[in-house]
Design a protein around this motif. Sequence first.
Motif, short mmCIF file in Angstrom:
data_model
loop_
_atom_site.label_atom_id
_atom_site.label_comp_id
_atom_site.label_asym_id
_atom_site.label_seq_id
_atom_site.Cartn_x
_atom_site.Cartn_y
_atom_site.Cartn_z
N LEU A 26 10.86 0.59 18.78
CA LEU A 26 11.07 1.29 20.04
C LEU A 26 10.14 0.76 21.12
N VAL A 27 8.92 0.46 20.77
CA VAL A 27 7.98 -0.10 21.73
C VAL A 27 8.51 -1.42 22.28
N GLU A 28 9.01 -2.27 21.40
CA GLU A 28 9.56 -3.56 21.83
C GLU A 28 10.77 -3.38 22.72
N LEU A 29 11.65 -2.44 22.36
CA LEU A 29 12.85 -2.20 23.16
C LEU A 29 12.48 -1.68 24.55
N ARG A 30 11.53 -0.78 24.61
CA ARG A 30 11.11 -0.26 25.91
C ARG A 30 10.57 -1.37 26.80
N GLU A 31 9.80 -2.26 26.23
CA GLU A 31 9.27 -3.37 27.01
C GLU A 31 10.38 -4.30 27.47
N VAL A 76 25.08 19.14 23.09
CA VAL A 76 25.53 18.32 21.97
C VAL A 76 24.40 18.05 20.99
N ALA A 77 23.21 17.75 21.52
CA ALA A 77 22.09 17.41 20.63
C ALA A 77 20.78 17.49 21.40
N LEU A 78 19.69 17.65 20.63
CA LEU A 78 18.34 17.59 21.17
C LEU A 78 17.63 16.43 20.49
N GLY A 79 16.91 15.63 21.25
CA GLY A 79 16.21 14.49 20.68
C GLY A 79 14.78 14.41 21.15
N THR A 80 13.98 13.67 20.43
CA THR A 80 12.59 13.46 20.83
C THR A 80 12.11 12.11 20.32
N SER A 81 11.17 11.53 21.05
CA SER A 81 10.54 10.30 20.59
C SER A 81 9.28 10.59 19.79
N ARG A 82 8.90 11.88 19.71
CA ARG A 82 7.66 12.25 19.06
C ARG A 82 7.90 13.34 18.02
N GLY A 83 8.88 13.14 17.15
CA GLY A 83 9.07 14.05 16.03
C GLY A 83 8.03 13.81 14.96
N ALA A 84 8.00 14.70 13.97
CA ALA A 84 7.00 14.59 12.89
C ALA A 84 7.13 13.27 12.14
N GLU A 85 8.36 12.74 12.10
CA GLU A 85 8.60 11.48 11.38
C GLU A 85 9.00 10.36 12.35
N GLY A 86 8.60 10.49 13.60
CA GLY A 86 8.98 9.51 14.61
C GLY A 86 10.14 10.02 15.45
N ALA A 87 10.93 9.12 16.00
CA ALA A 87 12.07 9.53 16.82
C ALA A 87 13.06 10.33 15.99
N ALA A 88 13.58 11.42 16.56
CA ALA A 88 14.45 12.32 15.81
C ALA A 88 15.56 12.85 16.71
N LEU A 89 16.69 13.15 16.10
CA LEU A 89 17.85 13.70 16.81
C LEU A 89 18.43 14.83 15.97
N ALA A 142 23.85 6.43 19.73
CA ALA A 142 23.71 5.40 20.77
C ALA A 142 23.31 6.04 22.10
N ARG A 143 23.89 7.19 22.44
CA ARG A 143 23.46 7.89 23.65
C ARG A 143 21.99 8.27 23.55
N ALA A 144 21.58 8.75 22.37
CA ALA A 144 20.19 9.13 22.17
C ALA A 144 19.26 7.93 22.30
N LEU A 145 19.71 6.76 21.86
CA LEU A 145 18.87 5.57 21.92
C LEU A 145 18.53 5.22 23.36
N TRP A 146 19.48 5.40 24.29
CA TRP A 146 19.14 5.14 25.69
C TRP A 146 17.98 6.02 26.13
N HIS A 147 18.02 7.31 25.79
CA HIS A 147 16.92 8.20 26.16
C HIS A 147 15.61 7.76 25.52
N LEU A 148 15.67 7.35 24.26
CA LEU A 148 14.46 6.92 23.56
C LEU A 148 13.85 5.67 24.20
N ILE A 149 14.71 4.80 24.73
CA ILE A 149 14.23 3.56 25.35
C ILE A 149 13.75 3.80 26.78
N CYS A 150 14.53 4.55 27.54
CA CYS A 150 14.34 4.60 28.99
C CYS A 150 13.76 5.90 29.53
N ASP A 151 13.96 7.00 28.83
CA ASP A 151 13.55 8.29 29.37
C ASP A 151 12.04 8.38 29.46
#
Length: 467
Positions: A269-274, A336-349, A365-374
């Motif tokens: 995720l760090v690499e994708l964000r960069e 539809v869903a709740l997501g976070t980049s800081r779940g107990a086990e990392g990114a979670a949906l 895939a929709r969640a991944l955009w938020h994880l990368i860009c939000d």
Amino acid sequence: MQWNWREAPAGGRDELRATWADLRIAVGAETVTLIREPGAGTYREHVTGSLYPMAEWIAFNWWSLVADARPGTQISQLRFAYKYGVGDDRGAWWVRSRRHVLRAACDGFRWPDMLFVPEGRETRIVWMPDMGPDVRPGDRFASRGNSCVESAAFTASLAAFVDAVADRLAGQGVTDTPLQEEWAAIRATDEEEAAFCRIAARLGLDPYSEAEPYEADIVKAAEQLPEPLASDFFNGVRPERIADQLQWVARARALMGTAPEGAAPADALVELREACADVSARFFAPGRLDNPWHLGYEVAHLVRAWAGLEDTQPFDPAPFMSYRTEQVPYLDRGLVALGTSRGAEGAALVSSRRFTDRPRRFLQARALWHLICDTDDTFLIAAAHTHRQHVARGFALEVLAPARGIATLLSDPAHLVSAEDVELIADDYGCGNIVVEHQLDNLVLARDFARPGPDRTGARGDGGRTA
């Protein structure tokens, strides 16, 4: 909006005579009030009549025009329903949607067939020409368009127009009209009340006549949810389900857990964000009006390049996040869903209902955009058609099934696409048929990807509305 006051014909109510004018409406370079002169084969760019009904319609529907994005999910149905005007009874759905259709401001005058839908920092304006048989008298408008404008500029234009009509009424000695009373009340609204009115409008409610039964739930949710989580929440839930959905958000958060203090995101995720930092910055830059679908496509291209994938190869977003389901005990598809980049086990949906493999992949895939860009750790995926949700949908379509790859996989790009083509391509990408169909509608069939030549990526000017 440009107007010139005119002397009114004899007769009629005082407020109508006092506000008689020529009015020209334009969106960018396009003239909306382009009128075919009957029998002459010529056109004029203004409509003549009283501006009072339009100003009154704007004032009484103000909060819906600036905050209610819900008709965005029904644009195609709205255009059909209002093909011959709004002069009939369509129940509650009609009452709410007519708050966004200018032709509802009739009062004996004929206005352009325009639809206004706020999508967050942008407002979508769709207008249609008068076509086919129509027994009603009045001008025949000839212009067609589908554009997004900056919401702040849009609301400023509407406010300036209503101010001018109210001033004209006062200058002509006309007082105590419903418009003047309503507009004075709106102008006097303090920020706390205005915030409540905007939330009520996001729920599809008139804040003055329909929101009272839900006031306690609205206030509670606004206190518990930070922005932009709150905006996505109110744009997605049904008013009668606010309390239930707020409890679901709390349960989903508990299910995801929270990462220990100081824990770092996964390396991928760090690499994708960069890799996507420049495009992400454009999305969040104030005042930028990039087409949301184009932003989503750009991020998708960067992600696929980072993964080293050809356009015809499938992409699986599942490894970037854990996935669970916390079902709601009733039918409400707004959240539809709740997501976070800081779940107990990392990114979670956490989804609100069970999905089969292919729809779940689109959701991830929709969640991944938020994880990368939000910029926020926690995000909501909602059924709303707002700017944020549009970008995430566009990203999901292109990252799962790139338009160029679809064009390559078509058995015969020069001829009609068959249902078998769609099914086989969906199988190749491991996505739903509807993903391929949307890509065909928005990109593949609108652009000639099959022929060699310069880069032809991009979408239709309508911003991918069919998706």
